[in-house]
Each structure stands twice: as structure tokens, then as C-alpha cells.
Write a protein that holds these residues in place. Structure first.
Motif, short mmCIF file in Angstrom:
data_model
loop_
_atom_site.label_atom_id
_atom_site.label_comp_id
_atom_site.label_asym_id
_atom_site.label_seq_id
_atom_site.Cartn_x
_atom_site.Cartn_y
_atom_site.Cartn_z
N UNK A 144 13.12 -2.09 4.90
CA UNK A 144 11.66 -1.87 4.99
C UNK A 144 10.93 -3.20 5.25
N UNK A 145 11.31 -4.24 4.50
CA UNK A 145 10.59 -5.51 4.61
C UNK A 145 10.74 -6.13 5.99
N UNK A 205 6.52 -5.67 12.37
CA UNK A 205 5.39 -4.88 12.87
C UNK A 205 4.04 -5.51 12.53
N UNK A 206 3.94 -6.10 11.35
CA UNK A 206 2.63 -6.54 10.88
C UNK A 206 2.46 -8.05 10.81
N UNK A 240 -4.10 -2.30 7.16
CA UNK A 240 -5.29 -2.34 8.03
C UNK A 240 -6.55 -2.05 7.24
N UNK A 241 -6.46 -1.04 6.37
CA UNK A 241 -7.62 -0.69 5.55
C UNK A 241 -7.98 -1.82 4.59
N UNK A 242 -6.96 -2.44 4.01
CA UNK A 242 -7.20 -3.55 3.08
C UNK A 242 -7.95 -4.66 3.80
N UNK A 247 6.70 3.12 6.64
CA UNK A 247 6.19 1.94 7.34
C UNK A 247 4.80 2.24 7.92
N UNK A 248 4.66 3.44 8.50
CA UNK A 248 3.34 3.82 9.06
C UNK A 248 2.29 3.82 7.95
#
Ligand code: DAT
Length: 176
Positions: A23-24, A30-31, A168-170, A160-161
């Protein structure tokens, strides 16, 4: 209490084999977040007092560990990857993700890693008894603790999504 951070800090925790590293790595790619593999930091920066033969793990020096990662974490945008979460100060952390997996799946994954039977059983027990979930709830505000299942690749994709949307919200919520 995110302070001056422009990007959040996230803990990804869970029993060994639940899928933390996978996951990490995906989230980091991705981010653009920094993946801090705490096991590697402990080993590479010698944040330990030696190897525990019986438990087959490092005896972690928590103060040294926190010193070793403090500068990175204070900048924000870190994903902390570890099978424990109670050592990190609350003020550092914006989200705690506890990954969960079915025992049969976990058994297969740890078996594939050639875990000795005793260690395998200990980890299965820990997963069944929700030890990490409890630790997360005991150590952080329940509002920032989420539990996600990681049995299949589809589940991982949806995790992940979900974390991406949360990040994004944060960022929107914490804009100056
Ligand atoms: P951890 O870092 O929690 O010990 P890992 O990321 O190394 O776990 O994953 C252990 C193994 O399981 C590895 O071979 C990848 C696989 N795996 C992890 N999460 C998965 C998922 N959601 N679906 C399928 N395989 C997964």
C-alpha cells in the motif's frame, strides 16, 4: 493539529503480511508522499539496542527512532509504515489506517515468507484479536482511525483510491 504541514502524515499499520509495504509504495508513487519504512530506519540508523533472538526482531530504541524521523515528519507528507503505531506523537499524525486481512489469507502470505510456525501463529492470533486496531484506537483520536481490508488487489485499489481522496480533501481543508 496539523500545524504548518502542507501535506498530511499518515500511518499505515497492521499485522505483518497485511499489505503495508505494498500500500505504501503505491501511495508514495501515486501521491508523491514519502514512504518511511520504520523497520528500515531502525536497522539503517541503528535505532535499537540489539537483536532479540527469541522474538526475532530488533529491540527498538524509541527515542532514537523518533529523533531519526522527526525532521522528515515535521515537513509533512510522510507515510509511516510499521506494525506498531503507539510510539508516534499524536500531533504528528493526521490519519491512521489499520489494514486487516482474513486469517487464511494471512496464513498463506506468512507461510510464503517462510515464517517459523511460532511466529506465524503469534501473528495470526494478533490479527484475530485485533491487537493493532485496538492499539490505534488507544493511541489516537478515533475520528482519525480507519480500518480497511486488504485481502485482494481490488480491495487494495479501492483503499488507495479512498486514501487518495482523503489526502486531496485534507489539502483543501488545510489551505492557507
Ligand atoms: P506488510 O508490509 O504488511 O508485511 P506486504 O505489503 O509485504 O505486507 O505484503 C505481504 C504479501 O502479500 C506480499 O507478497 C504482497 C501481498 N499482498 C499484500 N496486500 C495484498 C492485497 N490487498 N491483495 C493481494 N496481495 C496482497
Amino acid at each position: 493539529m496539523s500545524g504548518e504541514r502542507k501535506s498530511p502524515n499518515i500511518i499505515i499499520t497492521g499485522t505483518p503480511g497485511v499489505g503495508k509495504t505494498t500500500h505504501c509504495e503505491s501511495l508514495a508513487q501515486r501521491l508523491g508522499l514519502r514512504h518511511i519504512s520504520v523497520n528500515e530506519v531502525v536497522k539503517d540508523k541503528e535505532c535499537h539496542e540489539g537483536w532479540d533472538e527469541e522474538l526475532t526482531c530488533w529491540i527498538v530504541d524509541e527515542d532514537k527512532l523518533l529523533d531519526a524521523i522527526e525532521d522528515d515528519v515535521e515537513q509533512g507528507g510522510c507515510i509511516l509504515d510499521w506494525h506498531a503505531c503507539d510510539v508516534f506523537p499524536q500531533r504528528w499524525i493526521d490519519l491512521v489506517v489499520v489494514l486487516r486481512v482474513d486469517s487464511t489469507t494471512l496464513y498463506d502470505r506468512l507461510k510464503a515468507r517462510n515464517y517459523p510456525e511460532v511466529k506465524l501463529q503469534e501473528n495470526l492470533d494478533s490479527e484475530i484479536m485485533e491487537v493493532l486496531l485496538q492499539e490505534a484506537h488507544d493511541s489516537y483520536d478515533s475520528e482519525i482511525v480507519i480500518e480497511l481490508t486488504s485481502n485482494t488487489s481490488d480491495e487494495m485499489e479501492s483503499n488507495i483510491d479512498r486514501i487518495e481522496a482523503w489526502v486531496k480533501q485534507w489539502k483543501l481543508d488545510n489551505q492557507e
